[in-house]
Design an enzyme around this catalytic site. Structure first.
Site, short mmCIF file in Angstrom:
data_model
loop_
_atom_site.label_atom_id
_atom_site.label_comp_id
_atom_site.label_asym_id
_atom_site.label_seq_id
_atom_site.Cartn_x
_atom_site.Cartn_y
_atom_site.Cartn_z
N GLY A 1 0.85 -1.20 0.00
CA GLY A 1 0.00 0.00 0.00
C GLY A 1 0.88 1.24 0.00
O GLY A 1 0.70 2.15 0.80
N PHE B 1 -0.60 7.10 4.10
CA PHE B 1 0.38 6.69 5.11
C PHE B 1 1.43 5.74 4.55
O PHE B 1 2.57 5.73 5.01
CB PHE B 1 -0.33 6.03 6.29
CG PHE B 1 -1.05 7.00 7.18
CD1 PHE B 1 -0.35 7.93 7.93
CD2 PHE B 1 -2.44 7.00 7.26
CE1 PHE B 1 -1.00 8.83 8.76
CE2 PHE B 1 -3.10 7.90 8.09
CZ PHE B 1 -2.38 8.82 8.84
N PHE C 1 -1.95 -0.73 -5.95
CA PHE C 1 -2.91 -1.04 -7.01
C PHE C 1 -3.32 0.28 -7.64
O PHE C 1 -4.19 0.96 -7.11
CB PHE C 1 -4.12 -1.74 -6.41
CG PHE C 1 -4.80 -2.71 -7.34
CD1 PHE C 1 -4.32 -2.95 -8.61
CD2 PHE C 1 -5.94 -3.40 -6.93
CE1 PHE C 1 -4.93 -3.86 -9.47
CE2 PHE C 1 -6.57 -4.31 -7.77
CZ PHE C 1 -6.06 -4.54 -9.03
N GLU C 2 -2.67 0.67 -8.72
CA GLU C 2 -2.93 1.97 -9.32
C GLU C 2 -3.17 1.85 -10.82
O GLU C 2 -2.76 0.88 -11.45
CB GLU C 2 -1.73 2.91 -9.06
CG GLU C 2 -1.44 3.16 -7.59
CD GLU C 2 -2.52 3.98 -6.88
OE1 GLU C 2 -3.34 4.63 -7.56
OE2 GLU C 2 -2.55 3.95 -5.63
N TYR D 1 -17.47 4.74 13.10
CA TYR D 1 -16.10 4.28 12.91
C TYR D 1 -15.73 3.16 13.89
O TYR D 1 -15.90 1.99 13.60
CB TYR D 1 -15.06 5.43 12.94
CG TYR D 1 -13.78 4.96 12.30
CD1 TYR D 1 -13.51 5.20 10.96
CD2 TYR D 1 -12.88 4.16 13.00
CE1 TYR D 1 -12.37 4.68 10.36
CE2 TYR D 1 -11.75 3.63 12.41
CZ TYR D 1 -11.50 3.90 11.08
OH TYR D 1 -10.38 3.37 10.48
N LYS E 1 -10.80 -3.15 12.46
CA LYS E 1 -9.59 -2.65 13.15
C LYS E 1 -9.32 -3.46 14.42
O LYS E 1 -8.17 -3.71 14.75
CB LYS E 1 -9.75 -1.16 13.46
CG LYS E 1 -9.70 -0.26 12.22
CD LYS E 1 -8.43 -0.43 11.41
CE LYS E 1 -8.31 0.52 10.24
NZ LYS E 1 -7.19 0.17 9.33
N VAL F 1 -6.97 13.66 5.75
CA VAL F 1 -7.64 13.60 4.46
C VAL F 1 -6.85 12.67 3.54
O VAL F 1 -5.71 12.97 3.19
CB VAL F 1 -7.72 15.00 3.81
CG1 VAL F 1 -8.43 14.93 2.48
CG2 VAL F 1 -8.40 15.99 4.74
P1 NAI Z 1 -4.91 5.46 0.92
O1 NAI Z 1 -6.17 5.25 0.18
O2 NAI Z 1 -4.20 6.76 0.78
O3 NAI Z 1 -3.83 4.31 0.50
C1 NAI Z 1 -4.18 3.00 0.26
C2 NAI Z 1 -3.04 2.25 -0.41
O4 NAI Z 1 -3.46 0.90 -0.59
C3 NAI Z 1 -2.64 2.76 -1.81
O5 NAI Z 1 -1.25 2.63 -1.98
C4 NAI Z 1 -3.36 1.80 -2.74
O6 NAI Z 1 -2.76 1.65 -4.03
C5 NAI Z 1 -3.23 0.52 -1.95
N1 NAI Z 1 -4.21 -0.52 -2.30
C6 NAI Z 1 -5.57 -0.49 -2.16
N2 NAI Z 1 -6.10 -1.67 -2.56
C7 NAI Z 1 -5.05 -2.46 -2.95
C8 NAI Z 1 -4.93 -3.77 -3.45
N3 NAI Z 1 -6.00 -4.57 -3.62
N4 NAI Z 1 -3.69 -4.23 -3.75
C9 NAI Z 1 -2.58 -3.45 -3.60
N5 NAI Z 1 -2.64 -2.21 -3.10
C10 NAI Z 1 -3.85 -1.72 -2.79
O7 NAI Z 1 -5.22 5.10 2.44
P2 NAI Z 1 -4.68 5.60 3.85
O8 NAI Z 1 -5.64 6.56 4.42
O9 NAI Z 1 -3.23 5.94 3.78
O10 NAI Z 1 -4.88 4.26 4.69
C11 NAI Z 1 -3.85 3.34 4.96
C12 NAI Z 1 -4.12 2.68 6.31
O11 NAI Z 1 -4.10 3.70 7.32
C13 NAI Z 1 -5.52 2.02 6.40
O12 NAI Z 1 -5.42 0.86 7.16
C14 NAI Z 1 -6.33 3.07 7.15
O13 NAI Z 1 -7.42 2.52 7.84
C15 NAI Z 1 -5.27 3.60 8.12
N6 NAI Z 1 -5.58 4.89 8.73
C16 NAI Z 1 -6.05 5.96 7.99
C17 NAI Z 1 -6.39 7.15 8.61
C18 NAI Z 1 -6.92 8.32 7.83
O14 NAI Z 1 -7.46 9.24 8.46
N7 NAI Z 1 -6.76 8.37 6.54
C19 NAI Z 1 -6.21 7.32 10.07
C20 NAI Z 1 -5.61 6.19 10.73
C21 NAI Z 1 -5.33 5.01 10.07
#
Ligand code: NAI
Length: 396
Positions: free
Chosen positions: A47, A52, A73-74, A234, A243, A273
């Site tokens: 990811g 993050f 996955f892009e 949530y 979670k 965001v």
């Molecule tokens: P994001 O949407 O920015 O990033 C998701 C990543 O996962 C991307 O690199 C995407 O290409 C990849 N991805 C998605 N489906 C995929 C697949 N099937 N195969 C390969 N790669 C795949 O998300 P974000 O917000 O950075 O979230 C990452 C983690 O952080 C999650 O577990 C989220 O719950 C957690 N988190 C997020 C918060 C927020 O406020 N955004 C706060 C605290 C935790």
């Protein structure tokens, strides 16, 4: 071509290569400005292209000179059609890593599948030997379980009772009430199957089986808790169950890594965001109030500030990793400060369409949202033609 934002609902259908590149360069500069981290040297980020995960890859590479493999996955660009932001972010990251003499390779595909796991294993074997940090940062609405072939879809719903609260359409600034009906038991199972810890466990099991984890290797996945205001949708909702599962999986994985001295952590991060969080009802209103309060206090952080702090002040300090009573790393400490939360709760009561522009940071929210897609980024001239066909050099 000239690329402009094309919004549809919670997503933007276009993204800007130069804006994404500038975002990555800004994050790299931030990490460098905070000094060297005595951190990991060979890192796998699952990811790795946005949010993050991208911040984790950048911090590993530019904070501690690590070789990195990124899985994501892009959508690649096509002539006349921009790719997704994570594509351009990765292209920019790899360009910068190469210039800095750092190893960086990437795999674009479904991280839940056996194929992508195998491809990653082959790449580690061929190039890096063993990994000392695995970051698990997937955010996905859907997962096909490779063992059963069943496709699970996650939902963002309360459990037990329907939930009514305020929400904002951050494009229009209109605050309205939203009622979300409770989930079914299958919804919980499906959401846990997608966003729980099963796939994290599978990844680590496979890597361990192939002897690709270095002695004392660690793995970190990201979680969220948040305040009472959002808990029905949530932390006490379907995603919260996922979670909970992710967090308990850390203990299961740690058990499996005992013989190599390894450990699995969950880090609880701040609400930010990202493409994932914008899709959750209620959260954007909470974030716009939170941003206002945290910015006024001078304690606002984005993904890169959060992850840089995770590495420098939690994971790689040279002493034991500080955790809460449940064993979780907390970098949501500033968000959850009592004074911050009581101010947000007070503003929440006052929030409506008229007051929000003053009491909330809707402008900051919108700007961050546009930034995710490479728009509204300082120093980028959007009137200049850009080449949408950008390659990722180290794509395997
Ligand atoms: P994001 O949407 O920015 O990033 C998701 C990543 O996962 C991307 O690199 C995407 O290409 C990849 N991805 C998605 N489906 C995929 C697949 N099937 N195969 C390969 N790669 C795949 O998300 P974000 O917000 O950075 O979230 C990452 C983690 O952080 C999650 O577990 C989220 O719950 C957690 N988190 C997020 C918060 C927020 O406020 N955004 C706060 C605290 C935790």
């Amino acid at each position: 071509m000239i690329i402009e934002p094309k919004m549809r609902g919670f997503i933007c259908l276009t993204s800007h290569p130069k804006g994404c590149e500038q975002n990555v360069v800004n994050q790299i500069n931030y990490v460098k400005s905070k000094g060297a981290i005595d951190g990991p040297k060979k890192v796998l980020v699952i990811g790795a292209s946005t949010g993050f995960g991208l911040a984790s890859r950048i911090t590993s590479a530019f904070g501690s000179n690590a070789s990195t493999i990124g899985v994501f996955f892009e959508k690649p660009p096509q002539p006349g059609k921009p790719g997704s932001p994570g594509w351009y972010n990765t292209a920019a990251f790899e360009k910068q890593a190469k210039q800095a003499g750092l190893y960086a390779k990437s795999i674009n595909g479904d991280a839940f599948s056996n194929e992508v796991k195998q491809k990653t294993i082959d790449l580690i074997k061929a190039d890096l030997g063993q990994i000392d940090l695995v970051i698990y940062s997937l955010a996905s609405p859907v997962r096909t379980n490779p063992k059963t072939g069943i496709t699970h879809r996650s939902v963002l719903k309360p459990i037990g009772n329907s939930f009514t609260n305020k929400t904002v359409d951050f494009h229009t600034g209109i605050v309205s009430n939203i009622t979300i009906e409770p989930c079914t038991p299958e919804d919980i199972e499906n959401t846990v199957a997608v966003m729980g810890g099963e796939d994290w466990d599978l990844w680590i099991e496979e890597l361990k089986k192939e002897n690709l984890l270095a002695p004392n290797a660690i793995t970190v996945a990201y979680s969220y808790i948040g305040p009472a205001l959002t808990e029905a949708v949530y932390r006490k909702g379907t995603i919260g169950r996922a979670k909970d599962h992710l967090e308990s999986t850390a203990a299961t994985i740690t058990d499996k890594l005992k013989d190599i001295g390894g450990k699995a952590y969950v880090s609880v991060n701040k609400a930010l965001v990202t493409q994932a969080s914008s899709a959750i009802p209620v959260i954007p209103l909470y974030i716009s109030l939170l941003y206002k309060v945290m910015k006024a206090e001078g304690i606002h952080e984005g993904c890169i500030e959060q992850i840089q702090r995770l590495f420098q002040a939690r994971l790689y300090t040279g002493s034991a990793v500080p955790t809460d009573a449940e064993g979780r790393i907390r970098i949501d400490d500033l968000e959850m400060r009592e004074d911050v939360q009581s101010k947000v709760a007070e503003l929440w009561k006052q929030a409506d369409t008229d007051t929000l522009p003053n009491i909330g940071d809707l402008k900051g929210y919108k700007n961050d949202f546009l930034n995710l897609f490479g728009f509204s980024v300082d120093k980028v001239d959007y009137l200049v033609d850009v080449n949408e066909n950008v390659d990722i050099e180290g794509l395997v």
